[in-house]
Design a protein around this motif. Structure first.
Motif, mmCIF file in Angstrom:
data_model
loop_
_atom_site.group_PDB
_atom_site.id
_atom_site.type_symbol
_atom_site.label_atom_id
_atom_site.label_comp_id
_atom_site.label_asym_id
_atom_site.label_seq_id
_atom_site.Cartn_x
_atom_site.Cartn_y
_atom_site.Cartn_z
ATOM 1 N N ARG A 208 -2.018 -7.080 -6.262
ATOM 2 C CA ARG A 208 -1.489 -5.884 -5.611
ATOM 3 C C ARG A 208 -1.514 -5.998 -4.093
ATOM 4 N N GLY A 209 -2.055 -7.105 -3.565
ATOM 5 C CA GLY A 209 -2.225 -7.244 -2.125
ATOM 6 C C GLY A 209 -3.682 -7.014 -1.762
ATOM 7 N N LEU A 210 -3.926 -6.624 -0.521
ATOM 8 C CA LEU A 210 -5.278 -6.312 -0.073
ATOM 9 C C LEU A 210 -5.586 -4.898 -0.551
ATOM 10 N N PHE A 211 -6.498 -4.779 -1.504
ATOM 11 C CA PHE A 211 -6.581 -3.577 -2.328
ATOM 12 C C PHE A 211 -7.971 -2.963 -2.293
ATOM 13 N N ALA A 212 -8.029 -1.607 -2.331
ATOM 14 C CA ALA A 212 -9.305 -0.898 -2.422
ATOM 15 C C ALA A 212 -9.169 0.281 -3.374
ATOM 16 N N PHE A 213 -10.221 0.529 -4.144
ATOM 17 C CA PHE A 213 -10.306 1.718 -4.990
ATOM 18 C C PHE A 213 -11.122 2.794 -4.282
ATOM 19 N N LEU A 214 -10.699 4.045 -4.445
ATOM 20 C CA LEU A 214 -11.439 5.149 -3.851
ATOM 21 C C LEU A 214 -12.815 5.310 -4.490
ATOM 22 N N GLY A 215 -12.935 4.932 -5.755
ATOM 23 C CA GLY A 215 -14.252 4.975 -6.390
ATOM 24 C C GLY A 215 -15.234 4.056 -5.679
ATOM 25 N N ASP A 216 -14.765 2.920 -5.195
ATOM 26 C CA ASP A 216 -15.621 2.009 -4.437
ATOM 27 C C ASP A 216 -15.979 2.605 -3.080
ATOM 28 N N VAL A 217 -15.030 3.347 -2.486
ATOM 29 C CA VAL A 217 -15.308 3.999 -1.204
ATOM 30 C C VAL A 217 -16.389 5.066 -1.384
ATOM 31 N N LEU A 218 -16.288 5.878 -2.451
ATOM 32 C CA LEU A 218 -17.337 6.860 -2.733
ATOM 33 C C LEU A 218 -18.693 6.172 -2.837
ATOM 34 N N ALA A 219 -18.741 5.068 -3.568
ATOM 35 C CA ALA A 219 -20.001 4.349 -3.761
ATOM 36 C C ALA A 219 -20.542 3.825 -2.441
ATOM 37 N N ALA A 220 -19.652 3.331 -1.577
ATOM 38 C CA ALA A 220 -20.081 2.797 -0.287
ATOM 39 C C ALA A 220 -20.635 3.891 0.613
ATOM 40 N N VAL A 221 -20.022 5.067 0.578
ATOM 41 C CA VAL A 221 -20.515 6.182 1.400
ATOM 42 C C VAL A 221 -21.881 6.649 0.904
ATOM 43 N N VAL A 222 -22.024 6.791 -0.412
ATOM 44 C CA VAL A 222 -23.316 7.192 -0.970
ATOM 45 C C VAL A 222 -24.384 6.173 -0.595
ATOM 46 N N TYR A 223 -24.069 4.914 -0.717
ATOM 47 C CA TYR A 223 -25.027 3.858 -0.374
ATOM 48 C C TYR A 223 -25.397 3.916 1.106
ATOM 49 N N SER A 224 -24.404 4.115 1.968
ATOM 50 C CA SER A 224 -24.669 4.185 3.407
ATOM 51 C C SER A 224 -25.659 5.292 3.725
ATOM 52 N N ALA A 225 -25.501 6.422 3.033
ATOM 53 C CA ALA A 225 -26.436 7.529 3.236
ATOM 54 C C ALA A 225 -27.814 7.205 2.656
ATOM 55 N N GLU A 226 -27.838 6.555 1.503
ATOM 56 C CA GLU A 226 -29.112 6.210 0.867
ATOM 57 C C GLU A 226 -29.960 5.300 1.736
ATOM 58 N N ILE A 227 -29.338 4.392 2.460
ATOM 59 C CA ILE A 227 -30.098 3.427 3.270
ATOM 60 C C ILE A 227 -30.306 3.915 4.704
ATOM 61 N N GLY A 228 -29.977 5.175 4.974
ATOM 62 C CA GLY A 228 -30.334 5.770 6.253
ATOM 63 C C GLY A 228 -29.447 5.417 7.421
ATOM 64 N N CYS A 229 -28.168 5.197 7.175
ATOM 65 C CA CYS A 229 -27.252 4.925 8.282
ATOM 66 C C CYS A 229 -27.018 6.215 9.085
ATOM 67 N N GLU A 230 -27.113 6.107 10.399
ATOM 68 C CA GLU A 230 -26.779 7.260 11.239
ATOM 69 C C GLU A 230 -25.293 7.557 11.200
ATOM 70 N N ALA A 231 -24.488 6.530 11.000
ATOM 71 C CA ALA A 231 -23.036 6.713 10.902
ATOM 72 C C ALA A 231 -22.480 5.719 9.896
ATOM 73 N N ALA A 232 -21.399 6.120 9.251
ATOM 74 C CA ALA A 232 -20.611 5.216 8.414
ATOM 75 C C ALA A 232 -19.184 5.283 8.916
ATOM 76 N N ASN A 233 -18.624 4.148 9.245
ATOM 77 C CA ASN A 233 -17.250 4.113 9.759
ATOM 78 C C ASN A 233 -16.288 3.807 8.632
ATOM 79 N N LEU A 234 -15.270 4.682 8.497
ATOM 80 C CA LEU A 234 -14.251 4.511 7.465
ATOM 81 C C LEU A 234 -12.885 4.429 8.131
ATOM 82 N N SER A 235 -12.525 3.248 8.568
ATOM 83 C CA SER A 235 -11.200 3.035 9.157
ATOM 84 C C SER A 235 -10.201 2.787 8.040
ATOM 85 N N LEU A 236 -10.005 3.807 7.226
ATOM 86 C CA LEU A 236 -9.155 3.717 6.043
ATOM 87 C C LEU A 236 -7.845 4.451 6.244
ATOM 88 N N GLY A 237 -7.889 5.588 6.913
ATOM 89 C CA GLY A 237 -6.678 6.300 7.316
ATOM 90 C C GLY A 237 -5.731 6.660 6.195
#
Length: 433
Positions: A208-237
């Motif tokens: 499909r090309g360079l591909f991402a699932f939104l379910g993976d994005v949800l998981a990445a955001v939850v993980y970023s919060a779990e490990i105490g990131c002050e910020a998570a950058n989502l240049s997804l647009g």
């Protein structure tokens, strides 16, 4: 009138959004991946659990819809999108960067950092003791300007490919974004002492090309919060028509962003690069989950040269940026493109071009520097500012940090508020507030 002029410019330049640091350019819903309102789902012959997101009560699974329906919980098909590898116009890599450095430092070309008075900011803080997640195409931890910046142990691959993390496996986009935050070498990041975590959600070499699932994005955001990131950058647009996602997606995104805020993680989102009025042009839902974060539009100069005033200032809205009165929170440096393709109006930072053999095996990457343009480049300016604020006041919380950035930002008198939200990012004023 202004937006019509911008659209005419888009039509006549022939510029593609993959060439200006954009992210998703198309979207599709999956027939075999689903987001389920339950964390009690178990692996079985008919259901494979991909992500179990306990903090938000959601699981991402692979199964037939009949198998998912038999679970007896609300669910929605996972949605995905593709984007092109960002390719900047005639940039500086390898020997070309060395030649440029003979007459001027690369930092002289980083107008984005000059506009934020980053050298003055660094007299107070360089982001020490903070952590920023880069939810993107992968970060080249081996780039000389990112030496020691990436926590490899915490970095994680959220896709189903086997390339791992950290690494620039899905292209230079994530490395360029990471450099804007934390580079410290030939080019400079806004918060060079912050710790980066590579949360890769895009996969290369997919049919499909360079591909991402939104379910993976949800998981990445939850993980970023779990490990105490002050910020998570989502240049997804990305944004999609509401009817393509369904109501459960809204609930899942709301839970995700609420959890991130509760954990003290500010989400910085790229607004997108299609010159769209997100307030009025259609029934869009923000798939970057910006409702509880900071949605960032892009600005850039016209005809920038080191040591000289550009024809248009750094805070000029970029011709491609999305906008909207209640959609945009802040504007930040993301780069512009003039009709003659003036490369210096873009944002200069790290790149890492991955190489693969015919079987898809990763062979390594070529490191260098290049100019990209896009709201993808604007969002990490804001994520960096959050990290800098956290560094000077660790007791503050996510909401107060966002409030500070909004409060000190100003809308230029010569431009329209829909492009700025609260105003143009002022990192130094935020630190001094």
């Amino acid at each position: 009138m202004h937006s019509q002029t911008r659209r005419r410019f888009l039509a006549t330049t022939g510029i593609t959004f993959g060439a200006i640091g954009s992210a998703t350019t198309g979207a599709t819903t999956s027939t075999e991946r689903f987001v389920v309102d339950s964390t009690s789902v178990e692996d079985s012959s008919s259901v494979e659990v991909i992500h179990r997101l306990d903090p938000i009560g959601v699981s991402v699974v692979r199964a037939s819809e009949n198998a998912v329906d038999s679970i007896g919980a609300a669910y929605a098909a996972d949605a995905g999108g593709t984007y092109d590898r960002p390719t900047a116009p005639a940039g500086v890599t390898g020997a070309s960067a060395d030649a440029l450095a003979d007459s001027a430092s690369l930092y002289d070309y980083q107008w984005d950092k000059h506009s934020q008075q980053i050298e003055t900011v660094h007299q107070r803080t360089r982001g020490e003791g903070t952590r920023v997640a880069i939810v993107d195409s992968g970060v080249a931890a081996g780039h000389p300007d990112l030496d020691g910046a990436v926590n490899a142990e915490l970095s994680k691959n959220f896709t189903e490919d086997d390339y791992g993390a950290p690494g620039p496996y899905a292209g230079s986009h994530g490395t360029h974004v990471a450099g804007i935050v934390a580079a410290d070498g030939d080019v400079l990041g806004s918060a060079p002492e912050t710790e980066l975590v590579d949360c890769r959600v895009f996969t290369p070499n997919d049919e499909r090309g360079l591909f991402a699932f939104l379910g993976d994005v949800l998981a990445a955001v939850v993980y970023s919060a779990e490990i105490g990131c002050e910020a998570a950058n989502l240049s997804l647009g990305a944004y999609l028509p509401r009817q393509e996602l369904g109501s459960f997606w809204g609930k899942a995104m709301n839970r995700t962003t609420t959890y991130a805020a509760q954990q003290g993680t500010v989400l910085a989102h790229a607004a997108g690069n299609t010159a769209t009025d997100l307030q009025h042009d259609g029934p869009y839902v923000d798939t970057s989950m910006a409702a509880r974060g900071l949605c960032v539009s892009s600005t850039g100069p016209v005809a920038f040269e080191p040591g000289a005033a550009p024809d248009e200032p750094f805070y000029t809205p970029a011709f491609y940026t999305n906008y909207g009165t209640n959609a945009i929170d802040l504007a930040a440096p993301g780069g512009n493109v003039t009709e003659d393709g003036d490369v210096y109006d873009g944002v200069l930072n790290c790149v890492a071009d991955p190489e693969f053999d015919d079987d898809g095996e990763y062979l390594g990457a070529t490191y260098g520097h290049d100019w990209f343009q896009g709201t993808s480049m604007a969002a990490p300016q804001v994520a960096s500012a959050v990290a800098l604020l956290a560094s000077v006041d660790a007791q503050d919380n996510a909401n107060r940090r966002m409030s500070t950035l909004r409060r000190v930002a100003d809308v230029p008198a010569t431009h329209d508020k829909p492009f700025y939200g609260s105003g143009y990012l002022d990192t130094l004023a935020a630190i001094d507030d």
